[in-house]
Design an enzyme around this catalytic site. Sequence first.
Site, PDB file in Angstrom:
ATOM      1  N   ASP A  75      23.338  48.252  29.402  1.00  0.00           N
ATOM      2  CA  ASP A  75      23.168  50.321  29.665  1.00  0.00           C
ATOM      3  C   ASP A  75      22.419  50.658  28.425  1.00  0.00           C
ATOM      4  OD1 ASP A  75      23.857  52.159  31.229  1.00  0.00           O
ATOM      5  OD2 ASP A  75      25.101  52.661  29.597  1.00  0.00           O
ATOM      6  N   ASP A  77      22.143  54.770  28.130  1.00  0.00           N
ATOM      7  CA  ASP A  77      22.745  55.593  28.010  1.00  0.00           C
ATOM      8  C   ASP A  77      23.922  56.051  27.353  1.00  0.00           C
ATOM      9  OD1 ASP A  77      20.790  57.617  28.694  1.00  0.00           O
ATOM     10  OD2 ASP A  77      21.456  57.953  31.186  1.00  0.00           O
TER      11      ASP A  77
END
Length: 343
Positions: A75, A77
């Site tokens: 991922d 953020d």
Amino acid sequence: GHCHIGLRPPLSSLQRMIMSNQPIVRLWYLAGLVTVISAFGTVQLQPRRGQAQLPQRQTTTALDAAAYDYALLFDCDGVILETEHLHRMAYNAAFEEFELTVDGEPVIWSEEYYDMLQNTIGGGKPKMFFHFRNTLQGNFPLSKLHKDAPPSTDEEQQALVDALQAFKTQHYKLLLKTEAEPRPGLLQLMDQALADESIAVGVCSASTKESAQKTLELTLGPQRVSQLDVCILGDDVSTKKPDPLIYNVARERLGLDPEQCVVVEDSLIGLQAAKGANMKCIITYTSGTVDVDFYGEGAQAKVPDLASAGVELSDIFGPLREQGPNAELLVGKKDAPVTVSPA
């Protein structure tokens, strides 16, 4: 500095190229790199002039170009860098810029409220719609776009949210320039994976494409970005996490099965997306997600960050290679599950 998808085509298309017995040459121009692939040739990576040199991935013949054993999917953020507080600051700046008020009170997202949003709703516009339609029970705000009455039609409401998101994205990029520090241990683990020819490396983020590209450019650097095998950002997929689509698309592009893929996430919706795609998931939690029951929701491992736990590539893929898909990951390094003693 853009994030481009797939330096190497998936196995199925290569097999078709080879089986066809035709001399096929494809030319891609990606991120300042020229990748020339012929059916029986090699992949030539030519770095941009003046670009800092990292170890290059080995050149690979077309016969085994997509023959990965595993994939490590990150991922963006909260995983590559801890950005949630910057996102919250940027949303509040947008609300202030557009003079948002409900019942005479300015619209401000508190840290606690934003933690709830980021653990529940994927994507920026869905967060705002959730706030106005659910939290405020359909009370859209007055703003400098709608000074006399709140937006009442779907079109007006969408236009307000679009304008807020556009301002938020620009403000977030300004904040990133001063704040972009990768999370501890992230670059070291990614570099180990990029150096391993049997492991595909990718980024899968629900963030606005423009924001995510800026994040990757500032934290990974353009050369690492150019070496990613798959990169799916923002509106590249039609549904956002916790829907598993983003991870299913990544897996399909790499030609891998779910049990060959390991995801690194930081939030509950990210974990739900990974589990929905039947992939293993390691959580690097943040201050906003420290209290989430990640083990109860199916995570294979959780750590405060990769560096403090001393996570190496071998802690993830060593057990999978030796013991198969049901192996325990991060043995001796992951947080112990919290057990509740009977009263």
